[in-house]
Design a protein around this motif. Structure first.
Motif, PDB file in Angstrom:
ATOM      1  N   ARG A 188       0.830  -1.210   0.000  1.00  0.00           N
ATOM      2  CA  ARG A 188       0.000   0.000   0.000  1.00  0.00           C
ATOM      3  C   ARG A 188       0.862   1.256   0.000  1.00  0.00           C
ATOM      4  O   ARG A 188       0.564   2.237  -0.706  1.00  0.00           O
ATOM      5  CB  ARG A 188      -0.895   0.029   1.244  1.00  0.00           C
ATOM      6  N   LEU A 189       1.908   1.236   0.794  1.00  0.00           N
ATOM      7  CA  LEU A 189       2.711   2.453   0.926  1.00  0.00           C
ATOM      8  C   LEU A 189       3.454   2.786  -0.356  1.00  0.00           C
ATOM      9  O   LEU A 189       3.599   3.955  -0.727  1.00  0.00           O
ATOM     10  CB  LEU A 189       3.706   2.299   2.080  1.00  0.00           C
ATOM     11  N   HIS A 190       3.900   1.751  -1.043  1.00  0.00           N
ATOM     12  CA  HIS A 190       4.587   2.026  -2.297  1.00  0.00           C
ATOM     13  C   HIS A 190       3.630   2.594  -3.332  1.00  0.00           C
ATOM     14  O   HIS A 190       3.990   3.463  -4.129  1.00  0.00           O
ATOM     15  CB  HIS A 190       5.278   0.756  -2.799  1.00  0.00           C
ATOM     16  N   ALA A 191       2.397   2.099  -3.297  1.00  0.00           N
ATOM     17  CA  ALA A 191       1.389   2.680  -4.190  1.00  0.00           C
ATOM     18  C   ALA A 191       1.192   4.160  -3.875  1.00  0.00           C
ATOM     19  O   ALA A 191       1.083   4.995  -4.777  1.00  0.00           O
ATOM     20  CB  ALA A 191       0.066   1.923  -4.045  1.00  0.00           C
ATOM     21  N   VAL A 192       1.171   4.487  -2.596  1.00  0.00           N
ATOM     22  CA  VAL A 192       1.030   5.885  -2.200  1.00  0.00           C
ATOM     23  C   VAL A 192       2.209   6.698  -2.721  1.00  0.00           C
ATOM     24  O   VAL A 192       2.042   7.774  -3.308  1.00  0.00           O
ATOM     25  CB  VAL A 192       0.952   6.003  -0.661  1.00  0.00           C
TER      26      VAL A 192
END
Lengths: 219, 219
Positions: free
Chosen positions: A71-75
Motif C-alpha cells: 500500500r505504501l509504495h502505491a502511495v
DNA sequence: GTCTATATCGGGATAGAC
DNA sequence: GTCTATCCCGATATAGAC
C-alpha cells in the motif's frame, strides 16, 4: 509458498489461526494445541507445513509487513501532493490495520521485544516503512512545503497513536467504564493524526505559544 | 511493603530483577530461574516474598503506574498555564520513562495483551492518566485556549510516539544500519510531541491544507 | 530468611499408521 | 495430507533442612 493449483486449505487455515493466536498471546504465550484446534486441524499438520513455531511466526509477520508495504509504495508512486501523500500514508496504514486486525498487537509486541523474533531480512522490510515516509517528506522539503523532520520520529508520531487506537479497541470498554470517558469518535482518529503530522512538517510553525519562555535552538 | 529500618534487600532486589525480566521477555517469556539468578537469590526466595509470578508482575506494574501518577498529579496541581501543563505532562512521562527504563516495554506489552495481566484496580490506576490529561484540557478549553479533544485520543498522541522512542532505543542501531537513517536527535523528540499536541488543541487551526478536498494555495 | 532438591505439568515437537 | 499417541524438556511451584 505457492503451488499452481488452488490449495485453499490447511496451510491457509493455519496461517489465519496463527495470526489470531500470536496476536492474542504473543510468541511465548501462543499455544500450538489451541492454534491447531482453531484451525480445525491436528497439531502435527502445523509441523508438516512449517518448521516450527518460530518459522510460522515469521511467516505471519512478514505477510503483514508486505501488505503494508504494498500500500505504501502505491502511495509513494502516486502523483499526489506531498501533503496528500502524508494523508494517504496514514490512511493506508489504518486501512491495512482494519483489514488485518491481528497486525497491530503483533507489531506492538514485536517492538516491545526489540525485534527478537524478526530475522534480519524482516527487519529490513520493516525499515522500509519509515524510509518510504522519509522520501515523501524529502519531496515536500524540496518543494518548500515541508520543513525537514526525522522520518523515524515522524513515523512514531503516526503509528504510535494509530496502533494504540486499534489495539485498545477491545479494552476500551473496560477502561471507559472505570474512567467515565465517552468513546473516541472514530472519525477524529485519522484527522487528528494527519493534522498533527502536517503541523510537525509545517515550515512556518505558529508554535510560539508552544515555547515556554526560553528555548534552546536547533536548526 | 516497608519496614522502618533500611532493608535494601532481597525483596527489593527481586522487584528490580523482575522489572528487568518482565520488560525483556514479557509475562509468559519471563523465567523465574533467570530472575532469581539476576537477583542473586534462590528461586524459592521469590515465592517466600510473593505469591507467584502473577503477583510479582502486578506489584512491579503498579509501582510503575504510581510513579507516573505522582508526577502527573504534581503537574496538574501546579499553577502553570494550560499549555505549559501540557508540556509538563509530556516531560513528566518522559522523565519517568528515563528513570525506569523497564516501564515502556512492560507498558507496551500490557497494552498489546489487552490488559490481561492487570487486575481491575490497576486498570483503574491506568485510567487516571488520561483522566488527568482530560482535566488539563478542560481547563484550557474553559479559558478559550484549547479546543475540545478526546483525552484518551490525545493521550495516544503523546505516549504513542514517546514509548516507541524509548522502547526502540536498543533496536535502532540495528534498524539504522539497515535503513541508512541518521539517529534521532534526542532534543527533537519531546519538542515534536509537545508541538503536535498543542497543534491538536489549537482553537484556530491553520489546517486547511490538511483537508482532503482540493486546497487553495497558501499565502 | 535462605538454601537444595524435587514434584508436577504444560506444551513444543516427533513417530508412525493410514 | 491427515490423523493419534507420545516423548521429553523446561518452567512454575513447593517441601523441608539449616
Amino acid at each position: 509458498m505457492s503451488s499452481p493449483r488452488t490449495r485453499p486449505d490447511s496451510r491457509t487455515r493455519i496461517l489465519a489461526a496463527a495470526a489470531h493466536e500470536f496476536a492474542a498471546h504473543g510468541f511465548d504465550g501462543a499455544n500450538m494445541d489451541r492454534l491447531a484446534r482453531a484451525a480445525r486441524l491436528n497439531k502435527a499438520m502445523i509441523y508438516y507445513h512449517f518448521r516450527g513455531k518460530a518459522a510460522l511466526y515469521a511467516e505471519v509477520f512478514r505477510e503483514f509487513i508486505r501488505g503494508v508495504l504494498d500500500r505504501l509504495h502505491a502511495v509513494e508512486e502516486s502523483d499526489a501532493d506531498p501533503s496528500d501523500k502524508i494523508r494517504a500514508f496514514v490512511l493506508a496504514i489504518a486501512a491495512e490495520a482494519r483489514l488485518r486486525p491481528h497486525f497491530p498487537p503483533m507489531w506492538l509486541r514485536e517492538v516491545a521485544g526489540g525485534g527478537r523474533h524478526a530475522d534480519q531480512a524482516t527487519l529490513g522490510l520493516i525499515a522500509q516503512i519509515p524510509a518510504t515516509l522519509g522520501r515523501i517528506v524529502d519531496a515536500g522539503v524540496g518543494r518548500g512545503e515541508f520543513r525537514p523532520a526525522h522520518p523515524l520520529l515522524l513515523h512514531f508520531g503516526i503509528i504510535g497513536p494509530l496502533i494504540l487506537y486499534f489495539v485498545t479497541e477491545p479494552v476500551r470498554v473496560r477502561l471507559d467504564r472505570v474512567s467515565g470517558l465517552p468513546p473516541i469518535p472514530p472519525d477524529d482518529v485519522l484527522e487528528q493524526i494527519v493534522h498533527a503530522t502536517l503541523a510537525t512538517l509545517d515550515p512556518a510553525p505558529r508554535a510560539l505559544e508552544a515555547r515556554p519562555s526560553r528555548q534552546g535552538r536547533r536548526s
